[in-house]
Design an enzyme around this catalytic site. Structure first.
Site, PDB file in Angstrom:
ATOM      1  N   ASP A 107       0.836  -1.197   0.000  1.00 57.31           N
ATOM      2  CA  ASP A 107       0.000   0.000   0.000  1.00 57.31           C
ATOM      3  C   ASP A 107       0.873   1.250   0.000  1.00 57.31           C
ATOM      4  O   ASP A 107       2.049   1.214   0.368  1.00 57.31           O
ATOM      5  CB  ASP A 107      -0.889   0.040   1.254  1.00 57.31           C
ATOM      6  CG  ASP A 107      -1.892  -1.095   1.267  1.00 57.31           C
ATOM      7  OD1 ASP A 107      -2.206  -1.634   0.190  1.00 57.31           O
ATOM      8  OD2 ASP A 107      -2.351  -1.443   2.374  1.00 57.31           O
TER       9      ASP A 107
HETATM   10  N1  URA Z   1      -1.299  -5.929   3.805  1.00 57.22           N
HETATM   11  C1  URA Z   1      -1.797  -4.677   3.812  1.00 57.22           C
HETATM   12  O1  URA Z   1      -2.860  -4.424   4.380  1.00 57.22           O
HETATM   13  N2  URA Z   1      -1.088  -3.716   3.182  1.00 57.22           N
HETATM   14  C2  URA Z   1       0.076  -3.937   2.566  1.00 57.22           C
HETATM   15  O2  URA Z   1       0.676  -3.010   2.028  1.00 57.22           O
HETATM   16  C3  URA Z   1       0.604  -5.247   2.580  1.00 57.22           C
HETATM   17  C4  URA Z   1      -0.122  -6.224   3.209  1.00 57.22           C
END
Ligand code: URA
Length: 247
Positions: A107
């Site tokens: 993310d």
């Molecule tokens: N899980 C998440 O919620 N975000 C990420 O960036 C990676 C795994």
């Protein structure tokens, strides 16, 4: 960048199967820097790009590239985005042009290890739940404190409010609001959704490792380096592939 066997390089360039290209080499139809090379196992160095000729025609040598990037917060895991800055700015353009792509997504606010590779099969397998490659995250949360029952809950496999059945995950508690979580799936916002389902909001998420490959502590956010040969070997092994074979 690694060297590559001549027969693999010719097969990658679409000149035939491994055995067909070996015949070409043995028949003396391949030259490197103008010299006939009859050993299919001859190793081509990265800087030898574009000097390999088959029957007098030069061919494109495609070396695979594998990098680890310390993804900083604030960038999206994409090469192009209409509105937001992307990880593309962190790696030289000529590497993207070679077909480099990120393995899975972190993310925008997540930091940590992102593997970049030009090998589609490797990338796909590392990201696919089928191959069960463990991804370890360090996280801090707001909300409910972690308690001794949580590791068991996560180990059984959470069922999220939207019905998603999560695979068993390993939760290691560091403090009341900090833990590491190891999962082998990568569904959209998976870690955040798992934490939300147990009464917590993630305030910091950092990917520590993918399989046996941990983020190099010497890399500051935004920095990258090529993977070392033993790191490449162990990633390929994890997903039942060999770096220098048949693809
Ligand atoms: N899980 C998440 O919620 N975000 C990420 O960036 C990676 C795994």
């Amino acid at each position: 960048m690694e060297s590559m066997r001549l027969d693999r390089c010719l097969a990658n360039a679409g000149l035939g199967s491994r055995s067909e290209v070996r015949d070409l080499v043995k028949k003396g139809q391949v030259t490197i820097s103008g010299q006939i090379v009859r050993d299919p196992g001859y190793r081509i160095q990265p800087e030898q790009t574009d000097v390999v000729c088959v029957k007098g025609q030069s061919i494109l040598v495609r070396h695979q590239i594998h990098l680890m990037l310390h993804k900083p917060a604030g960038l999206v895991t994409a090469l192009d985005d209409k509105h937001l800055p992307t990880i593309a700015s962190l790696v030289p353009e000529q590497l993207w042009q070679r077909g480099l792509f990120p393995v899975g997504r972190l993310d925008r606010d997540t930091t940590g290890l992102l593997i970049l590779t030009t090998d589609g099969t490797l990338g796909h397998r590392l990201a696919s739940p089928h191959w069960e490659v463990w991804k370890k995250y360090e996280l801090t949360v707001e909300g409910a404190a972690f308690t001794a029952v949580d590791p068991e809950l996560f180990a059984h496999g959470l069922i999220l409010p939207d019905g998603l059945h999560c695979q068993p995950a390993k939760l290691e508690i560091h403090t009341s609001h900090a833990a590491s979580l190891t999962i082998h799936e990568g569904k959209f916002h998976q870690v955040k959704r798992m934490m939300l389902a147990t009464g917590r909001t993630v305030t910091r998420l950092h990917r520590h490792s993918v399989g046996s490959l941990a983020l190099d502590p010497g890399l500051a956010p935004g920095q990258w380096r090529e993977l070392a040969p033993d790191e490449i070997q162990s990633l390929y092994q994890l997903v039942d592939l060999e770096p220098d074979k048949d693809r």
